[in-house]
Design a protein around this motif. Structure first.
Motif, PDB file in Angstrom:
ATOM      1  N   SER A 375       0.826  -1.208   0.000  1.00 54.99           N
ATOM      2  CA  SER A 375       0.000   0.000   0.000  1.00 54.99           C
ATOM      3  C   SER A 375       0.859   1.257   0.000  1.00 54.99           C
ATOM      4  N   THR A 376       1.950   1.236   0.737  1.00 53.15           N
ATOM      5  CA  THR A 376       2.862   2.377   0.758  1.00 53.15           C
ATOM      6  C   THR A 376       3.447   2.626  -0.625  1.00 53.15           C
ATOM      7  N   PHE A 377       3.784   1.558  -1.317  1.00 50.38           N
ATOM      8  CA  PHE A 377       4.309   1.680  -2.683  1.00 50.38           C
ATOM      9  C   PHE A 377       3.263   2.271  -3.626  1.00 50.38           C
ATOM     10  N   LEU A 378       2.028   1.762  -3.554  1.00 49.11           N
ATOM     11  CA  LEU A 378       0.979   2.189  -4.477  1.00 49.11           C
ATOM     12  C   LEU A 378       0.493   3.608  -4.209  1.00 49.11           C
ATOM     13  N   SER A 379       0.623   4.079  -2.969  1.00 45.71           N
ATOM     14  CA  SER A 379       0.093   5.394  -2.611  1.00 45.71           C
ATOM     15  C   SER A 379       1.044   6.527  -2.916  1.00 45.71           C
ATOM     16  N   ALA A 380       2.271   6.212  -3.306  1.00 41.68           N
ATOM     17  CA  ALA A 380       3.271   7.252  -3.539  1.00 41.68           C
ATOM     18  C   ALA A 380       2.841   8.163  -4.685  1.00 41.68           C
ATOM     19  N   LYS A 381       2.948   9.455  -4.489  1.00 43.75           N
ATOM     20  CA  LYS A 381       2.590  10.416  -5.510  1.00 43.75           C
ATOM     21  C   LYS A 381       3.589  10.354  -6.662  1.00 43.75           C
ATOM     22  N   ILE A 442      -6.053  -0.464   3.555  1.00 50.21           N
ATOM     23  CA  ILE A 442      -5.054   0.537   3.926  1.00 50.21           C
ATOM     24  C   ILE A 442      -4.872   1.602   2.854  1.00 50.21           C
ATOM     25  N   LEU A 443      -4.901   1.192   1.585  1.00 47.27           N
ATOM     26  CA  LEU A 443      -4.555   2.095   0.488  1.00 47.27           C
ATOM     27  C   LEU A 443      -5.409   3.359   0.441  1.00 47.27           C
ATOM     28  N   PRO A 444      -6.739   3.294   0.586  1.00 49.19           N
ATOM     29  CA  PRO A 444      -7.521   4.545   0.566  1.00 49.19           C
ATOM     30  C   PRO A 444      -7.113   5.530   1.653  1.00 49.19           C
ATOM     31  N   SER A 445      -6.784   5.020   2.837  1.00 48.34           N
ATOM     32  CA  SER A 445      -6.372   5.913   3.929  1.00 48.34           C
ATOM     33  C   SER A 445      -5.040   6.581   3.620  1.00 48.34           C
ATOM     34  N   LEU A 446      -4.121   5.843   3.032  1.00 50.59           N
ATOM     35  CA  LEU A 446      -2.829   6.429   2.670  1.00 50.59           C
ATOM     36  C   LEU A 446      -2.989   7.502   1.598  1.00 50.59           C
ATOM     37  N   ARG A 447      -3.877   7.260   0.649  1.00 50.57           N
ATOM     38  CA  ARG A 447      -4.075   8.231  -0.434  1.00 50.57           C
ATOM     39  C   ARG A 447      -4.756   9.509   0.047  1.00 50.57           C
ATOM     40  N   GLN A 448      -5.426   9.457   1.192  1.00 52.25           N
ATOM     41  CA  GLN A 448      -6.113  10.628   1.714  1.00 52.25           C
ATOM     42  C   GLN A 448      -5.231  11.485   2.608  1.00 52.25           C
ATOM     43  N   ILE A 449      -4.012  11.020   2.898  1.00 54.29           N
ATOM     44  CA  ILE A 449      -3.099  11.826   3.712  1.00 54.29           C
ATOM     45  C   ILE A 449      -2.599  13.005   2.880  1.00 54.29           C
ATOM     46  N   PRO A 450      -2.750  14.236   3.358  1.00 52.73           N
ATOM     47  CA  PRO A 450      -2.270  15.399   2.585  1.00 52.73           C
ATOM     48  C   PRO A 450      -0.770  15.316   2.330  1.00 52.73           C
ATOM     49  N   THR A 452       1.149  17.664   1.850  1.00 48.60           N
ATOM     50  CA  THR A 452       1.855  18.750   2.533  1.00 48.60           C
ATOM     51  C   THR A 452       2.443  18.302   3.868  1.00 48.60           C
ATOM     52  N   LEU A 453       1.798  17.322   4.527  1.00 47.78           N
ATOM     53  CA  LEU A 453       2.346  16.817   5.785  1.00 47.78           C
ATOM     54  C   LEU A 453       3.683  16.130   5.552  1.00 47.78           C
ATOM     55  N   ARG A 454       3.740  15.328   4.501  1.00 47.77           N
ATOM     56  CA  ARG A 454       5.000  14.635   4.199  1.00 47.77           C
ATOM     57  C   ARG A 454       6.082  15.634   3.773  1.00 47.77           C
ATOM     58  N   GLU A 455       5.684  16.616   2.974  1.00 48.89           N
ATOM     59  CA  GLU A 455       6.657  17.606   2.513  1.00 48.89           C
ATOM     60  C   GLU A 455       7.196  18.437   3.678  1.00 48.89           C
ATOM     61  N   ALA A 456       6.318  18.753   4.634  1.00 46.86           N
ATOM     62  CA  ALA A 456       6.777  19.511   5.802  1.00 46.86           C
ATOM     63  C   ALA A 456       7.777  18.705   6.618  1.00 46.86           C
ATOM     64  N   ALA A 457       7.501  17.400   6.775  1.00 47.50           N
ATOM     65  CA  ALA A 457       8.436  16.551   7.513  1.00 47.50           C
ATOM     66  C   ALA A 457       9.758  16.438   6.780  1.00 47.50           C
ATOM     67  N   ALA A 458       9.696  16.337   5.440  1.00 51.18           N
ATOM     68  CA  ALA A 458      10.937  16.243   4.663  1.00 51.18           C
ATOM     69  C   ALA A 458      11.748  17.530   4.757  1.00 51.18           C
ATOM     70  N   LEU A 459      11.073  18.678   4.759  1.00 49.63           N
ATOM     71  CA  LEU A 459      11.784  19.961   4.899  1.00 49.63           C
ATOM     72  C   LEU A 459      12.483  20.078   6.242  1.00 49.63           C
ATOM     73  N   LEU A 460      11.916  19.416   7.250  1.00 47.72           N
ATOM     74  CA  LEU A 460      12.528  19.438   8.581  1.00 47.72           C
ATOM     75  C   LEU A 460      13.643  18.406   8.723  1.00 47.72           C
ATOM     76  N   GLY A 461      13.961  17.701   7.623  1.00 44.87           N
ATOM     77  CA  GLY A 461      15.084  16.787   7.629  1.00 44.87           C
ATOM     78  C   GLY A 461      14.746  15.327   7.804  1.00 44.87           C
ATOM     79  N   ALA A 462      13.441  14.995   7.788  1.00 44.59           N
ATOM     80  CA  ALA A 462      13.049  13.588   7.963  1.00 44.59           C
ATOM     81  C   ALA A 462      13.346  12.791   6.692  1.00 44.59           C
ATOM     82  N   SER A 463      13.876  11.622   6.873  1.00 47.90           N
ATOM     83  CA  SER A 463      14.129  10.719   5.752  1.00 47.90           C
ATOM     84  C   SER A 463      12.803  10.099   5.309  1.00 47.90           C
ATOM     85  N   PRO A 464      12.741   9.487   4.103  1.00 46.03           N
ATOM     86  CA  PRO A 464      11.500   8.816   3.679  1.00 46.03           C
ATOM     87  C   PRO A 464      11.005   7.797   4.692  1.00 46.03           C
ATOM     88  N   PHE A 465      11.944   7.081   5.331  1.00 46.30           N
ATOM     89  CA  PHE A 465      11.534   6.099   6.330  1.00 46.30           C
ATOM     90  C   PHE A 465      10.893   6.777   7.535  1.00 46.30           C
TER      91      PHE A 465
END
Length: 560
Positions: A375-381, A442-450, A452-465
């Motif tokens: 599901s994580t693989f399929l939900s990736a933008k 699981i997949l529908p819930s992952l696709r509904q995550i904004p 911007t939340l992931r991008e904000a975490a990445a800007l703060l230095g979080a790795s993909p994991f």
């Protein structure tokens, strides 16, 4: 950065892909090659006879039209229920919504047994009618008729349509309907021009799933249909097990796989637009109270229909399990704790319960891990060909479990995968069948995550994991739990593949039920009803626990 994201995606997907290659594509390819390459030479004669013989043409035609008719009937009966769940509030809605999941997750063997207990020649309804009206013979004759199959398919798939469509319907923007009303549109015009077009992806997704489940129907057809009716799935079982005709079984499997892969590909594309899970509580507490007489009539009629359709067979099953020739008895349950010289079991039948629970827990763990990674693989933008890979993941759901079970027997018999005599083969087979359901949860819930939340975490230095662990995982915790419950329940009821890989001393509950129903005598039939009731209670208990956890979680949120 883009390279690292793609690398991380494919790293996550590698484990599900390896699992599919080893335990799906390899056995399936092997059984097809075994069937068509006899003596080392290509022998396509069976394919020709498949299309030339009127017998097989009739089987393929029956499989298609009964699946289409079952789907149409299910939509006609379930869509009004989806309407009232999306639009209205009424007493007991939350409880009914939780209980309604039970028929869908019940094994097809239990579904067939429940309808035999209610509407069969010796079913409760016939017995009551004969007693009340002093009849000498049963007035209802549904055994081994197409009507029995259609009723069972509607029962099995009603909840699926209702939940998928009502969840999506309740999430539509009400401002659109309000704007149409202000512009002078009637309720019918609003539904036709606005609501229905928006609902089509969800209706189409549910329609495809119902058709696939009816197209691959096995337990219901085998138990309720008898020799007169056979779907492709049942004919694969007959050709492989009874006639040992591998080429014909392989040819029929190819037809089934090609049809279902196309349908799964369509479903994957629609799922991107609808984003509705198999199990959702989006309709809870929403809508308006039915105030007018017409609204109350619509709600009341649908609730009565739901109660009769969904609960009457299950109640009949439990009543029949404690009803003997002389009245109330628990002899059928006590007989499960013993075995005789003439028994079809090498162990006490009750051991099938502990076997099933053990296998289900193991399969649940495997299916959740594989489903989460996939599901994580399929939900990736921005991921390419996600519809293709989604359809590939769903293929085990659309493939004959009978074929897979037989493929395990002839394939996994040499090192390094010498598992034919291993007890691990059962949870492996169950994991393969269950993990597509986990993905759909699981997949529908992952696709509904904004994003911007992931991008904000990445800007703060979080790795993909770390983004996956600290952003995605907390937001999909409930969907993950739902997927685990689905995997457990599906493993408890899996029958097609298990009928091949289960050993005589390690039967599962569905295998035990089928063995009982295959034997004559009142005791065997009563034990089948008792074992079916146990399986129903176990699967119902898993969703009851899920409902309790939801209640406690919502209570905690409300208190804060």
């Amino acid at each position: 950065m883009k390279l690292s994201k793609n690398y991380f995606r494919w790293l996550l997907f590698s484990l599900p892909l390896i699992f599919l290659v080893l335990f799906y594509f390899f056995p399936l390819t092997k059984i097809i090659l075994t069937g068509f390459f006899q003596g080392g030479h290509w022998n396509p004669q069976k394919i020709g006879s498949l299309f030339d013989s009127p017998v097989y043409a009739k089987i393929i035609w029956f499989t298609c039209w009964q699946a289409a008719l079952s789907t149409i009937l299910t939509l006609i009966i379930a869509l009004p229920g989806a309407y009232i769940f999306a639009r209205y509030r009424f007493f007991g809605k939350n409880l009914l919504q939780s209980i309604m999941t039970v028929p869908f997750i019940l094994p097809t063997v239990v579904t067939a047994a429940a309808f035999r207990a209610l509407l069969g020649t010796n079913g409760l309804l016939n017995n009551w009618l004969m007693t009340w009206f002093d009849l000498s013979s049963p007035p209802i004759h549904l055994d081994q008729t197409i009507y029995f199959l259609l009723i069972a398919h509607v029962f099995y798939n009603y909840t699926l349509v209702l939940k998928v469509v009502s969840s999506f319907w309740s999430g539509l923007n009400p401002d659109l309907q309000a704007a149409a009303k202000m512009l002078g549109a009637s309720p019918w015009q609003t539904f036709k021009k606005i609501t229905l077009p928006l609902l089509l992806p969800a209706i189409g997704s549910a329609t495809l799933l119902v058709f696939i489940f009816c197209f691959t129907s096995f337990g219901v057809i085998l138990i309720l249909g008898g020799p007169k009716y056979a779907t492709i799935e049942v004919e694969i079982y007959r050709q492989a097990v009874q006639l040992f005709n591998l080429p014909m079984a392989a040819a029929l499997s190819l037809i089934q796989i090609c049809v279902n892969f196309f349908l799964m590909w369509l479903h994957a594309r629609l799922s991107k637009r609808s984003n509705v899970s198999f199990y959702s509580s989006n309709t809870t507490g929403r809508g308006q109270n039915p105030t007018t007489p017409s609204q109350q009539l619509i709600v009341g009629a649908n609730l009565i229909l739901m109660t009769i359709l969904l609960f009457a067979p299950l109640i009949a099953l439990m009543v029949r399990s404690i009803s003997g020739p002389n009245g109330l008895t628990f002899a059928y349950y006590s007989a499960l704790f013993s075995t005789t010289a003439r028994s079809v079991f090498y162990v006490e039948p009750i051991e099938a319960v502990s076997n099933s629970i053990t296998f289900a827990l193991a399969a649940m763990a495997g299916a959740v891990i594989l489903g989460l990674l996939a599901s994580t693989f399929l939900s990736a933008k921005g991921g390419r060909n996600t519809s293709f890979w989604d359809a590939i993941i769903m293929l085990p759901l659309a493939t004959s479990a009978v074929t897979l079970g037989f493929g395990y027997i002839i394939t996994l018999n040499r090192p390094p995968l010498n598992l034919r005599d291993s007890i691990a083969l059962i949870p492996i087979a169950h994991t393969l069948v269950a993990f597509p359901f986990v993905v759909r949860c699981i997949l529908p819930s992952l696709r509904q995550i904004p994003q911007t939340l992931r991008e904000a975490a990445a800007l703060l230095g979080a790795s993909p994991f770390h983004v996956w662990r600290y952003v995605d995982m907390p937001l999909i915790r409930r969907s993950l739990l739902v997927g685990a419950v689905f995997a457990f329940s599906i493993s408890m009821g899996e029958f097609g593949a298990t009928s091949f890989v289960a050993r005589p001393h390690t039967p599962t509950i569905p295998v035990a039920i089928f063995r009982f129903l295959s034997q004559p005598g009142e005791l065997n039939y009563g034990q089948a009803m008792a074992m079916s009731s146990i399986l129903m209670l176990v699967t119902c208990s898993s969703f009851w626990v899920l409902g309790k956890l939801d209640f406690l979680n919502n209570r905690g949120l409300n208190s804060t």
